[in-house]
Design a protein around this motif. Structure first.
Motif, PDB file in Angstrom:
ATOM      1  N   MET A   1       0.852  -1.178   0.000  1.00  0.00           N
ATOM      2  CA  MET A   1       0.000   0.000   0.000  1.00  0.00           C
ATOM      3  C   MET A   1       0.892   1.234   0.000  1.00  0.00           C
ATOM      4  N   GLY A   2       0.670   2.123  -0.955  1.00  0.00           N
ATOM      5  CA  GLY A   2       1.423   3.355  -1.025  1.00  0.00           C
ATOM      6  C   GLY A   2       0.628   4.502  -0.446  1.00  0.00           C
ATOM      7  N   SER A   3       1.339   5.509   0.032  1.00  0.00           N
ATOM      8  CA  SER A   3       0.707   6.709   0.538  1.00  0.00           C
ATOM      9  C   SER A   3       1.284   7.896  -0.225  1.00  0.00           C
ATOM     10  N   PHE A   4       0.402   8.712  -0.785  1.00  0.00           N
ATOM     11  CA  PHE A   4       0.832   9.792  -1.654  1.00  0.00           C
ATOM     12  C   PHE A   4       0.161  11.103  -1.246  1.00  0.00           C
ATOM     13  N   HIS A   5       0.915  12.195  -1.255  1.00  0.00           N
ATOM     14  CA  HIS A   5       0.367  13.532  -1.054  1.00  0.00           C
ATOM     15  C   HIS A   5       0.243  14.184  -2.425  1.00  0.00           C
ATOM     16  N   HIS A   6      -0.944  14.679  -2.728  1.00  0.00           N
ATOM     17  CA  HIS A   6      -1.202  15.272  -4.035  1.00  0.00           C
ATOM     18  C   HIS A   6      -1.917  16.608  -3.876  1.00  0.00           C
ATOM     19  N   ASP A   7      -1.870  17.392  -4.954  1.00  0.00           N
ATOM     20  CA  ASP A   7      -2.629  18.635  -4.995  1.00  0.00           C
ATOM     21  C   ASP A   7      -4.080  18.389  -5.363  1.00  0.00           C
ATOM     22  N   SER A   8      -4.359  17.214  -5.937  1.00  0.00           N
ATOM     23  CA  SER A   8      -5.730  16.887  -6.318  1.00  0.00           C
ATOM     24  C   SER A   8      -5.911  15.372  -6.354  1.00  0.00           C
ATOM     25  N   PHE A   9      -7.165  14.962  -6.304  1.00  0.00           N
ATOM     26  CA  PHE A   9      -7.531  13.560  -6.458  1.00  0.00           C
ATOM     27  C   PHE A   9      -8.749  13.509  -7.367  1.00  0.00           C
ATOM     28  N   VAL A  10      -8.735  12.598  -8.339  1.00  0.00           N
ATOM     29  CA  VAL A  10      -9.850  12.468  -9.275  1.00  0.00           C
ATOM     30  C   VAL A  10     -10.248  11.000  -9.367  1.00  0.00           C
ATOM     31  N   PHE A  11     -11.546  10.746  -9.268  1.00  0.00           N
ATOM     32  CA  PHE A  11     -12.111   9.410  -9.462  1.00  0.00           C
ATOM     33  C   PHE A  11     -13.174   9.542 -10.539  1.00  0.00           C
ATOM     34  N   THR A  12     -12.988   8.852 -11.654  1.00  0.00           N
ATOM     35  CA  THR A  12     -13.963   8.911 -12.745  1.00  0.00           C
ATOM     36  C   THR A  12     -14.698   7.579 -12.840  1.00  0.00           C
ATOM     37  N   THR A 124     -16.464  -3.599 -10.250  1.00  0.00           N
ATOM     38  CA  THR A 124     -16.748  -2.373  -9.518  1.00  0.00           C
ATOM     39  C   THR A 124     -15.438  -1.770  -9.017  1.00  0.00           C
ATOM     40  N   LEU A 125     -15.507  -0.504  -8.671  1.00  0.00           N
ATOM     41  CA  LEU A 125     -14.383   0.166  -8.041  1.00  0.00           C
ATOM     42  C   LEU A 125     -14.942   1.054  -6.941  1.00  0.00           C
ATOM     43  N   ASP A 126     -14.418   0.878  -5.739  1.00  0.00           N
ATOM     44  CA  ASP A 126     -14.831   1.680  -4.591  1.00  0.00           C
ATOM     45  C   ASP A 126     -13.718   2.637  -4.210  1.00  0.00           C
ATOM     46  N   VAL A 127     -14.107   3.824  -3.787  1.00  0.00           N
ATOM     47  CA  VAL A 127     -13.177   4.819  -3.254  1.00  0.00           C
ATOM     48  C   VAL A 127     -13.746   5.261  -1.909  1.00  0.00           C
ATOM     49  N   TYR A 128     -12.914   5.162  -0.883  1.00  0.00           N
ATOM     50  CA  TYR A 128     -13.298   5.576   0.454  1.00  0.00           C
ATOM     51  C   TYR A 128     -12.670   6.940   0.722  1.00  0.00           C
ATOM     52  N   SER A 129     -13.449   7.863   1.253  1.00  0.00           N
ATOM     53  CA  SER A 129     -12.910   9.192   1.562  1.00  0.00           C
ATOM     54  C   SER A 129     -13.208   9.511   3.014  1.00  0.00           C
ATOM     55  N   MET A 130     -12.299  10.271   3.607  1.00  0.00           N
ATOM     56  CA  MET A 130     -12.494  10.728   4.978  1.00  0.00           C
ATOM     57  C   MET A 130     -11.767  12.049   5.176  1.00  0.00           C
ATOM     58  N   CYS A 131     -12.238  12.828   6.116  1.00  0.00           N
ATOM     59  CA  CYS A 131     -11.643  14.124   6.416  1.00  0.00           C
ATOM     60  C   CYS A 131     -11.162  14.110   7.865  1.00  0.00           C
ATOM     61  N   SER A 132      -9.896  14.473   8.066  1.00  0.00           N
ATOM     62  CA  SER A 132      -9.312  14.468   9.405  1.00  0.00           C
ATOM     63  C   SER A 132      -9.711  15.730  10.168  1.00  0.00           C
ATOM     64  N   TYR A 133      -9.354  15.778  11.428  1.00  0.00           N
ATOM     65  CA  TYR A 133      -9.651  16.956  12.234  1.00  0.00           C
ATOM     66  C   TYR A 133      -8.809  18.157  11.814  1.00  0.00           C
ATOM     67  N   GLU A 134      -7.713  17.906  11.094  1.00  0.00           N
ATOM     68  CA  GLU A 134      -6.897  18.995  10.560  1.00  0.00           C
ATOM     69  C   GLU A 134      -7.424  19.491   9.213  1.00  0.00           C
ATOM     70  N   GLY A 135      -8.464  18.872   8.689  1.00  0.00           N
ATOM     71  CA  GLY A 135      -9.051  19.279   7.418  1.00  0.00           C
ATOM     72  C   GLY A 135      -8.438  18.618   6.203  1.00  0.00           C
ATOM     73  N   GLN A 136      -7.607  17.605   6.396  1.00  0.00           N
ATOM     74  CA  GLN A 136      -7.032  16.875   5.265  1.00  0.00           C
ATOM     75  C   GLN A 136      -8.048  15.875   4.738  1.00  0.00           C
ATOM     76  N   LEU A 137      -8.137  15.800   3.414  1.00  0.00           N
ATOM     77  CA  LEU A 137      -8.968  14.771   2.788  1.00  0.00           C
ATOM     78  C   LEU A 137      -8.076  13.588   2.450  1.00  0.00           C
ATOM     79  N   CYS A 138      -8.553  12.413   2.756  1.00  0.00           N
ATOM     80  CA  CYS A 138      -7.810  11.190   2.476  1.00  0.00           C
ATOM     81  C   CYS A 138      -8.716  10.272   1.654  1.00  0.00           C
TER      82      CYS A 138
END
Length: 149
Positions: A1-12, A124-138
């Motif tokens: 599993m990789g972890s990446f910091h990006h300026d944007s995320f897109v799911f089509t 199918t393809l699932d994408v899970y999103s969550m927002c931290s208390y610091e306001g980061q979207l993951c």
């Protein structure tokens, strides 16, 4: 599993149903591959806003459409996007007018949503999103973690 910091995320959506010329086939593909919100943690009306879209056809029905209720089968989510400093943007496609309508979900601590493209269990393809208390979207997708500040 990789972890990446990006300026944007897109799911089509798994299939670009906008490219289909036959209206019946376009509707079939939109039903099959349009992105759906399959889980969320109690999204409230004050948590989102309509950024663009036709007033009567979209804006008046946006709260129902956000929860997946579209009896007229007109609007389908084709893209989910998040950029630095913005919330989660849902790009709805209007099958009748061939135009986009956009809803932005605000970042708030504890926000958690699951998006899915595809209805058959083997495609199918699932994408899970969550927002931290610091306001980061993951976003978790295909075993990778994408973080958008």
């Amino acid at each position: 599993m990789g972890s990446f910091h990006h300026d944007s995320f897109v799911f089509t959506a798994l299939n670009d149903f906008r490219a289909e010329d036959d209206p019946n086939l376009q509707l079939e593909y939109a039903n099959e591959f349009g992105i759906r919100i399959i889980a969320c943690n109690g999204l409230k009306r004050e948590d989102w806003r309509v950024v663009s879209g036709p007033f009567w056809r979209f804006r008046k029905r946006a709260s129902e459409l956000l929860l997946g209720r579209d009896d007229k089968h007109e609007f389908y989510i084709r893209r989910v996007e998040a950029n630095v400093g913005t919330g989660i943007q849902l790009f709805y496609y209007d099958l009748k007018t061939k135009q986009d309508a956009i809803v932005e979900i605000k970042r708030k601590p504890g926000l958690a949503m699951t998006f899915r493209s595809g209805r058959r269990i083997d495609y199918t393809l699932d994408v899970y999103s969550m927002c931290s208390y610091e306001g980061q979207l993951c976003f978790l997708s295909n075993g990778d973690r994408f973080v958008v500040d």
